[in-house]
Scaffold this active site. Structure first.
Site: not given
Ligand code: NOJ
Ligand code: CA
Length: 705
Positions: A488, A506, A512
């Protein structure tokens, strides 16, 4: 001739007849294929136009600014001076897609000043490269004024046709959207609001985020972005679907009212247009990094590129939880009642040792552990997240000291995790202690996260305030020899040249989403678009390598690729940290896992062998030190054949090749794990054709014997 004159705008003729100042100054790239023409309109407004191969690719476009407390700066300017220079240097990436980068450009700086009081002045600096154009605004010190509060920047990009656009909405909080492919006239960012899979999203108008890539009917590709985003707001591009024009739209702040506040003098980030006849040239372009300052950190050999595993995918699969009492449900972004708690905590000492053993046995450099620290029971769904996360206190079932001792003994380095829950002030208070703790344990990489709406309310992830926060994290981390992989994040703008500890981020819809997105996950075209859009900004932490593609614990979700494509992603997607994200047990006894063990993560050189945005792509990369080559090819939902000409290999060397490819039966939907593995020898001059299944791919390791 008469006809031709009619085509010129009337004011162009006026300009050339009665203005004593230079009417138009062209700046061409060293190879001459790109030219930017700068001129002033009759009203004294800065204008430019870009040609590529003699054809206009950005037509007459204007520039200007609006401020909170003074008149706009756009018209009434006079051309005071023009300076030219050029550069041809080669610099080295401490790690990257290639070792050496040539920075070769011609530069022109024009000085402009208002004819009338208050006679404000600025420079506009242009750089013309063979792979595109960059320009930025440099505001001078002004008598009686110490700072500027910008409410709007108006940099226009007038397109020459209704090009095909590959875009995500101009979201002020998140880049984790699916890509859209439409004509520019069909861009509708507003329809992308109300995305239930996003913990924070704000799309105020019909704008797109950058990098945004366009393909013109004649095959020319344009990618719009920015470089060196420093102490300024991120730029989105507002879309005029009728005029076919982009206009810069800075991310704002509802707390302050203005978008940027800067002490004078200062300069803006570079506005960039990468221009390529071949889509793959966009990926090979280093324009964005070249427009950044050289390395400020000096020797950064304390960080080494690495593959890593970690306690991560199990939480996204719902197999374990981040918090010790297991009250958080990632899948619904909600909190379960305490009565539903169970002991599903992922980050236990025993589980971590299992991952350390697995990493050590398979040659992975790092182990990431999420959910190791206190605060997770007050995460998603809570408004009051300030002061909650603690970045030095482990949960009772996680023995930080013992885990680091054990990892060291096994020759593995632990990767730290800091989920800030988008409460940056809390993080800033703890940064020094948190990074010092890492240094104490010899940990050199942290994955940060900013899930949720920014606290304080009114700030957005991509506004100036947060841009400065992300920078503070990088600079502070560097003092403790820590490299940062932000999730983020603010988008990458080439700052890794200046701060090599900005290793990856990211800033896209990552793996995910395949585990829990309510729309079933990333479509097969996702990564063939990402490679030509998001990846132009910089390294990606996508976390490939899922082998159990059907996701048995998630009946509504699956990975929309074949296994061969999961392997190919280690080559196609660049990042100096690459996760093998699946659970260790899913790799057991899998011959295809050998590719992940073998594949490099740091490259001497990279070649994009073929590719079309949103369709397919093949990249070959040569590993540093070993001289081994790795090739990855991916396709969208369409099966296709891709030919690889191995002429990039070193002459006279026979490489031991292991080919991992789809079979005739492979299909991302119903037969994703069908894979053929073949050993052979390949040498320079060989050519092979690979058949890719729908959502498929191929991966090749070419090892020197
Ligand atoms: C969002 C992240 O992109 C992810 O990789 C992570 O596991 C979760 N937040 C928790 O921090
Ligand atoms: Ca994320």
């Amino acid at each position: 001739m008469k006809r031709l004159l009619y085509l010129l705008p009337a004011w162009a003729l006026i300009l050339s007849s009665c203005n004593p100042n230079p009417q138009s100054e062209p700046l061409s790239s060293p190879g001459g294929n790109n030219t930017i023409d700068f001129f002033l309109s009759p009203e004294g407004q800065p204008m430019y136009r870009i040609t590529h191969g003699g054809k206009v690719v950005i037509d007459t476009s204007s520039m200007g600014f609006e401020f909170e407390d003074q008149a706009p700066l756009s018209t009434g300017l006079e051309w005071i001076a023009t300076e030219r220079t050029s550069m041809d240097e080669t610099w080295e990436m401490p790690w990257g897609e290639q070792r050496e980068v040539r920075n070769h450009y011609n530069e022109m700086t024009v000085t402009l000043q208002e004819a009338a009081a208050p006679n404000r002045s600025l420079d506009i600096r242009f750089r013309a490269y063979d792979d595109g154009i960059g320009f930025r605004y440099e505001f001078h010190a002004q008598p009686g004024q110490d700072s500027l509060r910008i409410t709007d920047e108006h940099t226009a990009f007038q397109l020459t046709g209704d090009h095909t656009a590959f875009w995500i909405p101009g979201d002020w909080d998140i880049y984790e959207h699916k890509y859209n492919t439409t004509p520019v006239s069909g861009i509708d960012a507003i329809s992308k609001r109300d995305n239930e899979d996003l913990a924070a999203t704000y799309i105020p108008e019909n704008a797109v985020n950058t990098p945004v890539t366009l393909r013109a009917a004649n095959g020319v590709h344009l990618a719009f972005h920015e470089a060196d985003l420093t102490d300024y707001a991120g730029m989105t591009l507002k879309v005029d679907t009728a005029a076919l024009r982009f206009d810069s739209e800075l991310v704002g702040s509802e707390r302050t009212g203005y978008k940027v506040k800067r002490a004078l003098p200062f300069h803006t980030p570079w506005r960039t247009v990468q221009i390529a006849d071949r889509a793959g040239d966009l990926i090979e372009s280093r324009l964005i990094e070249n427009l950044n300052e050289p390395n400020k950190l000096g020797d950064v050999s304390w960080f080494q590129p690495m593959k890593y595993v970690g306690i991560w995918w199990e939480m996204h699969l719902g197999v374990s939880t981040w918090d010790m009492e297991a009250t958080q449900d990632m899948n619904t972004f909600s909190t379960l009642g305490k009565d539903q708690t169970s002991s599903k905590h992922g980050a236990t000492t025993a589980n971590t040792k299992r991952y350390i053993d697995f990493a050590a046995a398979n040659g992975f450099g790092g182990v990431l552990v999420e959910g190791w620290n206190t605060g997770w029971d007050h995460w998603i769904g809570f408004e009051d997240r300030e002061g909650v996360f603690d970045f030095v206190t482990p949960y009772a079932d996680y023995d930080l000291e013992e885990i680091n001792r054990y990892a060291r003994e096994k020759g593995v380095e632990m990767i730290m995790h800091h989920e800030t829950s988008a409460a940056p002030r809390t993080y800033e208070q703890q940064m020094d202690t948190a990074y010092a703790l890492m240094q104490h344990y010899g940990m050199h990489a942290v994955k940060t996260g900013y899930v949720g709406k920014i606290i304080p309310k009114g700030e957005y992830h991509h506004g100036q305030w947060m841009v400065n926060h992300y920078r503070k994290s990088l600079e502070t981390a560097a003092k403790y020899q820590v490299a940062v992989n932000a999730h983020e994040p603010i988008k990458a703008t080439g700052l890794r040249r200046t701060y090599p500890n900005a290793i990856a981020r990211e800033g896209l819809r990552g793996q995910e989403f395949n585990a829990w997105a309510t729309d079933g996950g990333n479509p097969p075209e996702h990564l063939p678009i990402v490679a030509f859009t998001r990846m132009l900004a910089g390294p990606i932490d996508f976390t490939p390598g899922v082998f159990e593609i059907s996701l048995p614990t998630k009946p509504d979700n699956q990975i929309n690729t074949t296994l061969a494509q999961q392997l190919a992603l280690y080559v196609v997607i660049y990042g100096p940290v690459q996760m093998a994200c699946d659970l260790p047990q899913n790799y057991e006894g899998q011959p295809a896992f050998q590719f992940i063990r073998d594949v490099g993560v740091d490259w001497e050189q990279s070649r994009v062998l073929n590719g079309e945005v949103g369709e397919y792509l093949t990249i070959a990369r040569e590993e540093r030190e070993t001289g081994n080559w790795f090739v990855g090819g991916i396709t969208d939902e369409n099966a296709r054949e891709l030919e690889v000409d191995f002429s990039f290999l070193e002459d006279g060397v026979t490489y031991k090749a292991r080919i991992y490819r789809d079979t005739e039966a492979s299909h991302y939907q119903n037969n994703p794990t069908d894979i053929a593995i073949e050993e052979t020898e390949i040498a320079k001059g060989d050519t092979r054709t690979f058949a890719l299944a729908p959502g498929g791919g191929f991966a090749i390791s070419l090892l020197r014997e």
